[in-house]
Design an enzyme around this catalytic site. Structure first.
Site: not given
Ligand SMILES: O=P(O)(O)O[C@H]1O[C@H](CO)[C@@H](O)[C@H](O)[C@H]1O
Ligand SMILES: O=P(O)(O)O[C@H]1O[C@H](CO)[C@@H](O)[C@H](O)[C@H]1O
Lengths: 350, 350
Positions: A52, A55, A115, A155, A163, A166, A168, A170
């Protein structure tokens, strides 16, 4: 002519935050589902996964190595959507081809070194440290001259484009006020100018009286399915007291905020006994240095699931071309969530 | 300070149709993808599938039986989002709880009796008959007193929530003008009031001069990636001549429209050599009986795929909370699509 029943008759509701309507077709939840199903296979996760990239101590795709963090960990996104480059843009006078440069900073925030956890499985004290980190980031990024807005979001789940399992979130901070925030702000300002009160302060007061859309509450916060919810189990977490951003919370309020995040996400996981996917995000005062009495701190949860761990709501076709549409009344969704336990299904002792 | 390069530098572009910005992060397409992949397994389809509820002569879930149709076939949706019931709604004076009843008619339109075809694999003449059916539906539904808007659209592919691969679209007609259409109309009207010309007429003229975003054109129609496109391979099909709706097309224009739908969807399938998923929809004059010189006939295609047949763009997190965001410049997307053959990859003879 029949007497209107909001669990039976198609109708539209107005979202005063963005000034848009949503079509509600409550009778439609009865239709059979023959479309795509998501995979709900849940693999047993390790506390530490050597492969990961989030991690502690592991190498990321960019070659950077994570600190041996033991709590919350924040770092600059290796693949940022925004850069700090200054560019010179040629003039374009045609109003149909408007374009502007954009500067910003993107960060990733790991909620825990574990994780195998997610917010609903973390202790309230651990979530409090996430809230503290959000506050620090809002101050650090928002304090910069060229940053006028700080968007904190998460997300969760593969179905939401996440993706890495873990835990997290943003933070995307930038020079402009983004579209949906600007739209919301314009509506909040218009309401404030007209009524001298904050739209969301008035709204939360009404919902506390009406009660039917409340999912869970504590002394300082409420989680409710908004009257104008788009997503089947959409939730708005909103402070009872009127304040604009996370720096204005008292220590008590920060605790209560962490507690309601836990209660909300536990109910989500319990609904279909699955790790419930969603996008969540905080809406608060922009960091443009202006006074914003119209803003009232809140957090949106937009989860895609509709009927089960594998059947989601598709916002496509009509929704993309014409109007958001939902198949279950917000009141029904709120009642379903309200009745669920605040103990996580994985932690139940029999 | 660097000279601006739209394939390199983050920037925002303005969509004058809905009055919203999109964040463009062209450098970001380079990041590695570790998230969810869609299934691209394509099963060999039968020309007639006895278990398909859209094939001719078969029984639907509702118990209704499809006609032995040999061409285009239209029927009322068995699970409509809108009903024709009149309801009496109690008064609600709080502006934060606005609600209104909604009446309408939903229909399904099978494009062909052939279960194994999709628009790009149909003959132009067969697509012309779909266009004719759209016109008849617009007249039939739009002509009713209580119908003020007719939304024609198609969801193609399981990833777009389409529950049946049999080639078909939908028509949702209703008493209100839906949110996105109302927003577009307000912007078109404001432009018309200011300039005395239609926004989209002026736009298509500029694009024909600039050329860089055009994917394919014929005598009467253009398919282009709009300057403000949100989806990676979004396309706008737009008439060269200024008219408001499908009833105003000449016979020649109807043929040209069918031909450009074929050319566009063939290029889509050829891009990743897969049956390319999308939602498409026609925007044209509402059927509210008013004059609409501001409207200019057009059709949107919103396809989710980003990098391959299995990796799509997720509109989540930042996009749901703040602003639409794209990872490839519209000019780059247009160039990629423009270079592709107009012969479907399955029909290529070696
Ligand atoms: O930044 P990540 O996790 O790679 O990407 C994810 O979140 C982003 C922000 O919401 C989006 O723009 C991407 O389409 C999504 O796959
Ligand atoms: O009508 P269908 O094909 O069953 O359903 C599909 O299209 C509808 C209209 O775009 C959406 O509301 C649904 O979420 C989607 O699954």
């Amino acid at each position: 002519t029949q007497a209107f029943d909001y669990n039976e008759h198609p109708h539209r509701r107005f979202n005063p935050l963005i000034g848009e309507w949503v079509l509600v077709s409550p009778h439609r939840a009865k239709r059979p589902w023959q479309g795509q199903k998501e995979s709900a296979a849940e693999v047993e996760k390790l506390q530490y996964d050597p492969s990961c990239y989030l991690c502690a101590g592991n190498e990321r795709t960019s070659g950077a190595v994570n600190e041996q963090y033991t709590d919350v960990y924040v770092f600059d996104n290796d693949f940022p959507s925004l850069l700090q480059v200054d560019v010179e843009m040629p003039e374009e006078n045609n109003p149909l081809f408007q374009i502007e440069p954009q500067k910003g900073i993107n960060r990733v925030i790991c909620f825990s070194p574990r994780h195998d956890l997610t917010l609903p499985e973390m202790e309230v004290e651990a979530i409090e440290r996430v809230v503290d980190a959000w506050k620090e980031q809002y101050i650090d990024l928002g304090g910069r001259e060229f940053i006028n807005h700080v968007q904190i979001f998460e997300n969760k789940g593969a179905v939401m484009g996440c993706s890495n399992p873990h835990p997290h979130g943003q933070i995307w901070s930038q020079s402009s006020i983004p579209t949906l925030v600007a739209k919301t702000q314009a509506n909040l300002k218009a309401y404030y100018a007209k009524n001298g009160t904050s739209l969301l302060e008035d709204y939360v007061k009404s919902e506390l009286e009406r009660k039917e859309r409340i999912v869970v509450e504590n002394e300082h916060f409420v989680a409710l399915v908004p009257f104008w919810a788009i997503w089947p189990f959409e939730i708005l977490i909103i402070s009872k007291r009127h304040f604009g951003n996370i720096t204005e919370m008292t220590a008590e309020e920060r605790k209560a905020y962490a507690a309601i995040i836990k209660a909300t996400t536990v109910k989500y996981d319990n609904l279909f006994e699955t790790s419930f996917p969603y996008s969540s995000g905080i809406h608060q005062t922009p960091t443009d240095g202006e006074e914003h009495p119209e803003w009232h701190f809140h957090m949106h949860f937009y989860p895609p699931l509709l009927r089960s761990a594998t059947v989601k709501k598709f916002m496509v076709g009509y929704e993309m071309m014409a109007e958001a549409q939902r198949d279950i009344s917000p009141e029904k969704s709120a009642a379903m969530l309200r009745e669920l336990s605040e103990v996580h299904y994985k932690q139940k002792t029999n």
